[in-house]
Design a protein around this motif. Structure first.
Motif, mmCIF file in Angstrom:
data_model
loop_
_atom_site.group_PDB
_atom_site.id
_atom_site.type_symbol
_atom_site.label_atom_id
_atom_site.label_comp_id
_atom_site.label_asym_id
_atom_site.label_seq_id
_atom_site.Cartn_x
_atom_site.Cartn_y
_atom_site.Cartn_z
ATOM 1 N N GLY A 156 0.850 -1.190 0.000
ATOM 2 C CA GLY A 156 0.000 0.000 0.000
ATOM 3 C C GLY A 156 0.883 1.237 0.000
ATOM 4 N N LEU A 157 0.315 2.380 0.381
ATOM 5 C CA LEU A 157 1.077 3.626 0.480
ATOM 6 C C LEU A 157 0.955 4.146 1.904
ATOM 7 N N GLY A 158 2.074 4.119 2.635
ATOM 8 C CA GLY A 158 2.072 4.564 4.016
ATOM 9 C C GLY A 158 2.511 6.006 4.150
ATOM 10 N N MET A 159 1.984 6.694 5.161
ATOM 11 C CA MET A 159 2.378 8.064 5.462
ATOM 12 C C MET A 159 2.368 8.274 6.966
ATOM 13 N N ALA A 160 3.284 9.119 7.424
ATOM 14 C CA ALA A 160 3.327 9.509 8.826
ATOM 15 C C ALA A 160 4.151 10.787 8.933
#
Length: 335
Positions: A156-160
């Motif tokens: 998936g595409l993770g962001m933080a």
């Protein structure tokens, strides 16, 4: 195998060791055993193993398989970084059909603590410990004592983000990968319209993931009136890196360009004057192609805010087991 990171750990007592950490994505579960920390805060992570998630119907099965492999080592604390939001006791994972109760797992395995965090929360925390050898500088800029943005494509595409607060770092997770894709230019707009007809809502993750590379490849072919056989993301990326197929090259260039736009969007959103860190499983595998791609140009194309992002440095994380390092440090914070 060991993984070392300099983290300002609050752990002074040694009776908490060993403890287990894991990084679980949509495809694999990566497990490790934290056996100690030195006076500088360096975590020693050993007995690292990777299990394919398809081998285990449930999260509990993967945990049990790893604990069994330790052959009698007593473990009372576990920290798991996983793909998906962590909203309470009941965990519903993204991109894999696993669900479980934290309290129920603690009881079943006689654990004193099971800490579940978003995988990019752990990765964000790890960036506070990375050395120069653990990253490749993708874009020059002035790194300030300010929030950092972490983004990375994989299953998936993770962001933080990571925010400095009173001499410590506060990781903040979100689900920004599911925000809408904003096409730029006629062909991206045509591709977006094609994907909307096929699947409806088109998020950033729709393109910026392993499945996204495949969608771009077949979508560009459809937009251009070409007939192509379906191929995996690894096959497409490999052909692009070797310059064997023009459609594959265009696919990966579009992927990297959209990645640049998405990374800059996140940087603007969180005020990431402390830098942008790129993680995930895809970019390190196409490193040389990526470094020559439209990523930086698209990152800097933000109209009246171009001057803002032009001075933000961007780093590609190439460290071994960064999410495990972050999980080790986060469990230390909660012990």
């Amino acid at each position: 195998m060991s993984a070392l990171a300099t983290v300002n750990s609050p752990l002074a007592q040694t009776d908490v060791f060993p403890y287990v950490v894991a990084d679980i994505g949509g495809t694999n579960a990566r497990w490790g055993l934290v056996t100690g920390v030195d006076s500088a805060g360096n975590y020693n992570i050993e007995a690292i193993q990777t299990f394919e998630n398809t081998l285990h119907p449930k999260f509990e099965d993967s945990l049990a398989a790893y604990l069994d492999s330790l052959r009698g080592v007593e473990v009372a604390r576990v920290c798991v970084a996983l793909a998906g939001p962590v909203l309470g006791d009941q965990i519903e994972m993204t991109n894999i059909n696993w669900s479980f109760s934290i309290r129920a797992v603690e009881k079943a395995f006689s654990l004193r603590k099971l800490l579940i965090v978003n995988d990019f929360t752990a990765l964000a925390y790890a960036t506070s410990a990375l050395s120069e050898a653990d990253v490749i500088r993708v874009k020059l800029g002035t790194q300030k004592n300010a929030p950092r943005a972490i983004i990375g494509p994989g299953t998936g595409l993770g962001m933080a983000s990571l925010v400095p607060l009173a001499g410590r770092w506060l990781p903040l997770s979100g689900e920004g990968g599911h925000t809408a894709f904003a096409p730029r230019g006629a062909e991206e707009l045509a591709l977006c319209e094609h994907l909307q007809r096929e699947i409806g809502y088109v998020s950033k993750e729709t393109l910026l993931s392993g499945a996204g590379i495949e969608r771009i490849f077949t979508g560009l072919a459809a937009v251009r009136g070409l007939t192509v056989a379906p191929m995996s993301a690894a096959e497409i990326s490999g052909m692009a890196a070797r310059k064997e197929d023009s459609l594959a090259v265009d696919t990966l260039n579009l992927f990297c360009g959209v990645m640049g736009s998405a990374a800059a969007d996140l940087a603007l959103t969180v005020g990431a004057l402390g830098g942008v860190y790129l993680g995930g499983g895809i970019l390190p595998k196409v490193r040389e192609f990526f470094l020559q791609s439209p990523f930086v140009a698209r990152f800097c194309e933000k109209a009246v805010m171009s001057h803002y992002v032009e001075d933000i440095p961007v780093f590609l994380i190439v460290a071994d087991e960064p999410a495990l390092i972050g999980a080790a440090a986060l469990l230390a914070e909660h012990s």
